[in-house]
Design an enzyme around this catalytic site. Structure first.
Site, PDB file in Angstrom:
ATOM      1  N   CYS A 141       0.720  -1.070   0.051  1.00 46.28           N
ATOM      2  CA  CYS A 141       0.031  -0.027   0.052  1.00 46.28           C
ATOM      3  C   CYS A 141       0.808   1.249   0.182  1.00 46.28           C
ATOM      4  O   CYS A 141       1.595   1.426  -0.901  1.00 46.28           O
ATOM      5  CB  CYS A 141      -0.974   0.040   1.044  1.00 46.28           C
ATOM      6  SG  CYS A 141      -2.274   1.182   0.945  1.00 46.28           S
ATOM      7  N   HIS A 234      -4.154  -4.677  -0.083  1.00 46.75           N
ATOM      8  CA  HIS A 234      -4.148  -5.012   1.234  1.00 46.75           C
ATOM      9  C   HIS A 234      -4.514  -6.462   1.168  1.00 46.75           C
ATOM     10  O   HIS A 234      -5.749  -6.870   1.909  1.00 46.75           O
ATOM     11  CB  HIS A 234      -4.849  -4.232   2.245  1.00 46.75           C
ATOM     12  CG  HIS A 234      -4.096  -3.136   2.812  1.00 46.75           C
ATOM     13  ND1 HIS A 234      -3.292  -2.819   3.448  1.00 46.75           N
ATOM     14  CD2 HIS A 234      -4.665  -1.715   2.144  1.00 46.75           C
ATOM     15  CE1 HIS A 234      -2.948  -1.598   3.675  1.00 46.75           C
ATOM     16  NE2 HIS A 234      -3.707  -1.034   3.091  1.00 46.75           N
ATOM     17  N   GLU A 236      -3.500  -8.646   2.970  1.00 48.44           N
ATOM     18  CA  GLU A 236      -3.540  -9.228   4.054  1.00 48.44           C
ATOM     19  C   GLU A 236      -4.765  -8.855   5.276  1.00 48.44           C
ATOM     20  O   GLU A 236      -4.827  -9.479   6.321  1.00 48.44           O
ATOM     21  CB  GLU A 236      -2.260  -8.604   4.895  1.00 48.44           C
ATOM     22  CG  GLU A 236      -2.394  -7.255   5.261  1.00 48.44           C
ATOM     23  CD  GLU A 236      -2.514  -6.237   4.226  1.00 48.44           C
ATOM     24  OE1 GLU A 236      -2.160  -5.042   5.006  1.00 48.44           O
ATOM     25  OE2 GLU A 236      -2.062  -6.444   3.364  1.00 48.44           O
TER      26      GLU A 236
END
Length: 294
Positions: A141, A234, A236
């Site tokens: 990011c 993202h 994650e």
């Protein structure tokens, strides 16, 4: 799925509740040297981000030693100093042993010019160190934007409204090891107020866009000369992360809309429809496997 984690890390209890067998993941000192992954965690709530990344890395079949890197020029306001002192290390401490992979997280400083971020100079030093000493780095990011700016001079641009949601994304080179086992389309969570543009990236011979979205734009860039990857979203994120962000910003910002392709029937009361986790697990496993194959 062996991992060596710092004793007492809060993520351990959370992952145990998710049926990840932590006892088997902790390896003995006399075992074969595990792959050493260091996470530079720039997010304000450290424990949440630690858990997000460890959860993904736990799916790798290879033994890993995971540790956390901190900045000397910045003090976290949202994480107890005791936590930072116990689980985080300076670059000088981390550099005492070989580091195989580095993950640099996003940071809530998108609206600030890079040079005005209070830890920018130290971050540049870490980027340069990684370039010389680490086999592969994932820039996530804002860190992806920062890395592209630092190494290649690529600017970021403000968006008229927040890019927010879970966007269909196309891998452009399915033969790359990073995309081993991927489908023709995967979904990537996005939560950003700025962007990098493909025309700037295409001017740099060393860079290649390897995944993009018709709606959210450039998604993953790689360095041709190194095993470095710049991920604009993202992967994650936990299932409830965008919901937390959406409810936090309601009534506080006028550039944030309902996250796209996220809630069931586009209704926050119905909860999120999780569509990205399988590819997220695969992406991080492939990255670790790629480091092992170098």
């Amino acid at each position: 799925m062996p991992l060596r984690l710092p004793d007492g890390l809060p993520a351990i209890d959370i992952l145990k509740r998710e049926n990840i067998d932590i006892e088997e993941m902790l390896v003995k000192k006399d075992d074969k040297r595990p792959i050493r992954i260091v996470i530079l965690n720039l997010m304000p709530f450290k424990a949440t981000t630690e858990t997000d990344f460890i959860r993904l890395l736990s799916h790798s079949p290879l033994p890993m030693d995971i540790s956390f890197l901190k900045l000397k020029s910045h003090t976290s306001k949202h994480t107890p100093q005791e936590h930072m002192d116990r689980f985080y290390h300076t670059l000088e401490e981390v550099n005492k042993e070989q580091v195989d992979g580095l993950i640099v997280t996003g940071a809530p400083v998108e609206d600030i010019p890079f040079e005005e971020v209070d830890y920018w100079r130290e971050l540049q030093e870490i980027f340069n160190w990684a370039h010389e000493n680490v086999r592969s780095t994932l820039y996530i990011c804002w860190a992806a934007q920062a890395g592209l700016y630092h190494f290649y001079g690529i600017p970021k641009y403000p968006l008229p409204k927040k890019m927010f949601g879970i966007f269909p994304t196309t891998p452009l080179k399915l033969n790359l090891p990073l995309f081993r086992g991927f489908d023709d389309v995967f979904r990537m969570p996005q939560s950003c107020h700025t962007e990098v543009r493909r025309e700037d990236i295409d001017r740099i011979d060393d860079l290649e866009v390897i995944a993009e979205s018709a709606e959210s734009g450039v998604s993953i860039i790689r360095s041709r000369s190194r095993q470095d990857f710049f991920i604009t979203g993202h992967m994650e994120y936990a299932p409830n992360t965008l919901d937390t962000e959406y409810r936090r910003d309601l009534g506080k910002r006028d550039d944030v809309e309902l996250p796209k392709y996220y809630y069931r029937e586009d209704n926050p009361e119905n909860g999120p429809l999780v569509t990205w986790r399988a590819h997220a697990n695969l992406l991080f496993t492939n990255w670790v496997m790629g480091i092992n194959e170098m």
